[in-house]
Design a protein around this motif. Structure first.
Motif, PDB file in Angstrom:
ATOM      1  N   ASN A 158       0.811  -1.216   0.000  1.00 10.07           N
ATOM      2  CA  ASN A 158       0.000   0.000   0.000  1.00 10.07           C
ATOM      3  C   ASN A 158       0.848   1.270   0.000  1.00 10.07           C
ATOM      4  O   ASN A 158       0.323   2.370   0.204  1.00 10.07           O
ATOM      5  N   ASP A 159       2.162   1.100  -0.227  1.00 15.22           N
ATOM      6  CA  ASP A 159       3.091   2.235  -0.317  1.00 15.22           C
ATOM      7  C   ASP A 159       3.005   3.153   0.903  1.00 15.22           C
ATOM      8  O   ASP A 159       3.006   4.384   0.780  1.00 15.22           O
ATOM      9  N   LEU A 160       2.937   2.543   2.083  1.00 14.96           N
ATOM     10  CA  LEU A 160       2.845   3.319   3.315  1.00 14.96           C
ATOM     11  C   LEU A 160       4.101   3.187   4.186  1.00 14.96           C
ATOM     12  O   LEU A 160       4.064   3.407   5.391  1.00 14.96           O
ATOM     13  N   GLN A 161       5.223   2.833   3.534  1.00 12.98           N
ATOM     14  CA  GLN A 161       6.469   2.653   4.272  1.00 12.98           C
ATOM     15  C   GLN A 161       6.932   3.941   4.942  1.00 12.98           C
ATOM     16  O   GLN A 161       7.623   3.902   5.969  1.00 12.98           O
ATOM     17  N   ASP A 162       6.575   5.098   4.377  1.00 12.59           N
ATOM     18  CA  ASP A 162       6.993   6.368   4.966  1.00 12.59           C
ATOM     19  C   ASP A 162       6.202   6.702   6.226  1.00 12.59           C
ATOM     20  O   ASP A 162       6.622   7.537   7.022  1.00 12.59           O
ATOM     21  N   ASN A 163       5.056   6.066   6.391  1.00 11.00           N
ATOM     22  CA  ASN A 163       4.208   6.336   7.550  1.00 11.00           C
ATOM     23  C   ASN A 163       4.262   5.255   8.622  1.00 11.00           C
ATOM     24  O   ASN A 163       3.932   5.515   9.779  1.00 11.00           O
ATOM     25  N   ILE A 164       4.637   4.028   8.227  1.00 17.40           N
ATOM     26  CA  ILE A 164       4.549   2.895   9.145  1.00 17.40           C
ATOM     27  C   ILE A 164       5.878   2.160   9.235  1.00 17.40           C
ATOM     28  O   ILE A 164       6.455   1.769   8.223  1.00 17.40           O
ATOM     29  N   ILE A 165       6.348   1.970  10.452  1.00 18.97           N
ATOM     30  CA  ILE A 165       7.498   1.119  10.729  1.00 18.97           C
ATOM     31  C   ILE A 165       6.981  -0.161  11.380  1.00 18.97           C
ATOM     32  O   ILE A 165       6.297  -0.104  12.397  1.00 18.97           O
ATOM     33  N   VAL A 166       7.271  -1.324  10.778  1.00 19.83           N
ATOM     34  CA  VAL A 166       6.910  -2.602  11.396  1.00 19.83           C
ATOM     35  C   VAL A 166       8.176  -3.167  12.025  1.00 19.83           C
ATOM     36  O   VAL A 166       9.172  -3.403  11.335  1.00 19.83           O
ATOM     37  N   LYS A 167       8.148  -3.351  13.338  1.00 16.69           N
ATOM     38  CA  LYS A 167       9.337  -3.786  14.077  1.00 16.69           C
ATOM     39  C   LYS A 167       9.122  -5.173  14.665  1.00 16.69           C
ATOM     40  O   LYS A 167       8.150  -5.404  15.390  1.00 16.69           O
ATOM     41  N   LYS A 168      10.031  -6.084  14.366  1.00 15.65           N
ATOM     42  CA  LYS A 168       9.996  -7.434  14.953  1.00 15.65           C
ATOM     43  C   LYS A 168      10.619  -7.374  16.339  1.00 15.65           C
ATOM     44  O   LYS A 168      11.720  -6.856  16.525  1.00 15.65           O
ATOM     45  N   VAL A 169       9.884  -7.900  17.328  1.00 15.11           N
ATOM     46  CA  VAL A 169      10.367  -7.894  18.709  1.00 15.11           C
ATOM     47  C   VAL A 169      10.255  -9.301  19.286  1.00 15.11           C
ATOM     48  O   VAL A 169       9.594 -10.172  18.715  1.00 15.11           O
ATOM     49  N   ASP A 170      10.896  -9.532  20.440  1.00 23.10           N
ATOM     50  CA  ASP A 170      10.801 -10.859  21.053  1.00 23.10           C
ATOM     51  C   ASP A 170       9.531 -10.967  21.896  1.00 23.10           C
ATOM     52  O   ASP A 170       8.820  -9.984  22.116  1.00 23.10           O
ATOM     53  N   ASP A 171       9.257 -12.173  22.356  1.00 27.87           N
ATOM     54  CA  ASP A 171       7.986 -12.460  23.032  1.00 27.87           C
ATOM     55  C   ASP A 171       7.774 -11.653  24.304  1.00 27.87           C
ATOM     56  O   ASP A 171       6.628 -11.436  24.711  1.00 27.87           O
ATOM     57  N   LYS A 172       8.843 -11.226  24.947  1.00 31.62           N
ATOM     58  CA  LYS A 172       8.726 -10.531  26.228  1.00 31.62           C
ATOM     59  C   LYS A 172       8.617  -9.014  26.075  1.00 31.62           C
ATOM     60  O   LYS A 172       8.409  -8.292  27.044  1.00 31.62           O
ATOM     61  N   THR A 173       8.739  -8.521  24.836  1.00 31.87           N
ATOM     62  CA  THR A 173       8.760  -7.083  24.618  1.00 31.87           C
ATOM     63  C   THR A 173       7.354  -6.508  24.551  1.00 31.87           C
ATOM     64  O   THR A 173       6.497  -7.022  23.829  1.00 31.87           O
ATOM     65  N   VAL A 174       7.122  -5.454  25.327  1.00 29.28           N
ATOM     66  CA  VAL A 174       5.873  -4.708  25.225  1.00 29.28           C
ATOM     67  C   VAL A 174       6.212  -3.280  24.784  1.00 29.28           C
ATOM     68  O   VAL A 174       6.019  -2.912  23.637  1.00 29.28           O
ATOM     69  N   LEU A 175       6.754  -2.471  25.697  1.00 32.13           N
ATOM     70  CA  LEU A 175       7.127  -1.097  25.360  1.00 32.13           C
ATOM     71  C   LEU A 175       8.639  -0.879  25.374  1.00 32.13           C
ATOM     72  O   LEU A 175       9.193  -0.240  24.487  1.00 32.13           O
ATOM     73  N   GLN A 176       9.285  -1.436  26.409  1.00 28.57           N
ATOM     74  CA  GLN A 176      10.733  -1.258  26.515  1.00 28.57           C
ATOM     75  C   GLN A 176      11.413  -1.999  25.372  1.00 28.57           C
ATOM     76  O   GLN A 176      11.101  -3.152  25.090  1.00 28.57           O
ATOM     77  N   GLY A 177      12.347  -1.326  24.713  1.00 30.86           N
ATOM     78  CA  GLY A 177      12.969  -1.888  23.526  1.00 30.86           C
ATOM     79  C   GLY A 177      12.318  -1.366  22.256  1.00 30.86           C
ATOM     80  O   GLY A 177      12.827  -1.578  21.159  1.00 30.86           O
ATOM     81  N   VAL A 178      11.203  -0.666  22.423  1.00 30.22           N
ATOM     82  CA  VAL A 178      10.514  -0.038  21.289  1.00 30.22           C
ATOM     83  C   VAL A 178      10.526   1.478  21.463  1.00 30.22           C
ATOM     84  O   VAL A 178      11.009   2.216  20.605  1.00 30.22           O
TER      85      VAL A 178
END
Length: 316
Positions: A158-178
């Motif tokens: 949808n050509d929305l790379q400039d608006n959206i960052i998709v970040k892969k995180v581990d199972d324990k990550t909620v906010l910290q690390g993001v």
């Protein structure tokens, strides 16, 4: 004399936001005429009215993807065994966020809004809708490899790379690390700085100091400016965090919940999603507790923090 059937299920319509376009139910007949992939799941009564089997996950998937394309010009693919979002409910959440930002936080429509979606899912529906409909910028996190790949593909298609960052995180990550990720801070800071520069040039020294730190901070390492108010021109790096967490602590709990729901009547639609999207260690209470504890560390950088719970409530 037969009683006229309600157009929208009461559960769905009761708390529908005033600006939600699905207060008026979509026309299945129109969808069937435009989208061949939707047609096989439709049945017709003697009066020509089109009906959909909401107990069929494939029918729900076709309905959602066709509505996303028809109403928002979004091309979305959802893997067969993944959660199919209910669009009216997803839009409600975003519209309530918009209300809070405009009326409680006094944000302007011209402001650069940055939202973090915790556990975005394969459809990446909140970020896609928020970027396309509201023009927001989003960070979408995901722990599952299949969901991460699908979400990234949906953003790119949808050509929305400039608006959206998709970040892969581990199972324990909620906010910290993001919220303290230096790369994310730099990208979002630059978006906000561009607008601020056009409106106010009084804080150039502060901006230069922050940019110098961000440029010299290695990727995926904590950024010091997550816990201070040094940058007066942009106190809040993130305007809102949102989440639709896994509600259950075990597969057995999901089964018991199904049984208890039978006492309240049959559900309108079939549940969808893999076990990873429904179950987390300790259930939603543990998940949300961790979110609250981590939120305290970033209180000076996040304007509003929120989540849904298992009863369908939204908490901020």
């Amino acid at each position: 004399m037969s009683v006229k059937e309600k157009k929208v299920p009461p559960k769905l319509n009761k708390y529908m936001h005033a600006r939600n376009p699905y207060r008026t139910p979509p026309s299945f007949k129109k969808l069937a005429s435009v989208y061949p992939e939707f047609r096989p799941y439709c049945s017709y009564d003697v009066g020509g009215k089109v009906h959909l089997d909401f107990k069929d996950p494939k029918a729900l998937r076709a309905l959602t993807t066709c509505l996303l394309h028809q109403d928002f010009d979004l091309k979305v693919t959802i893997p067969d065994d993944r959660l199919v979002p209910t669009l009216p409910l997803r839009l409600n959440y975003l519209l309530w966020i918009e209300d809070l930002l405009m009326h409680a936080a006094h944000c302007e429509t011209s402001d650069v809004i940055v939202v973090v979606d915790i556990g975005t899912g394969a459809s990446c529906v909140y970020p896609l809708l928020a970027a396309r409909k509201l023009g927001w910028n989003l960070v979408a996190t995901e722990t599952d490899n299949i969901n991460f790949t699908a979400a990234t593909t949906n953003v790119n298609n949808n050509d929305l790379q400039d608006n959206i960052i998709v970040k892969k995180v581990d199972d324990k990550t909620v906010l910290q690390g993001v919220l303290d990720d230096a790369d994310i801070h730099k990208q979002m800071y630059l978006k906000k700085k561009e607008v601020n520069d056009n409106n106010d040039d009084d804080d150039d020294d502060d901006d230069d100091e922050v940019m110098s730190e961000l440029n010299n901070t290695p990727s995926d390492t904590p950024c010091k400016h997550t816990d201070g108010d040094d940058n007066k021109s942009m106190k809040y790096m993130f305007d809102f965090t949102m989440c639709n967490p896994p509600f259950f602590s075990s597969e057995e709990e999901t089964d018991s919940m199904k049984k208890s729901k039978k006492q309240r009547g049959e559900p309108i639609s079939s549940p969808t999603g893999c076990i990873h999207e429904k179950v987390t260690t300790g259930g939603e209470v543990t998940f949300i507790t961790q979110m609250v504890e981590e939120s305290h560390k970033f209180k000076s950088k996040v304007r509003i923090r929120s989540t849904r719970d298992g009863q369908g409530n939204y908490r901020t």
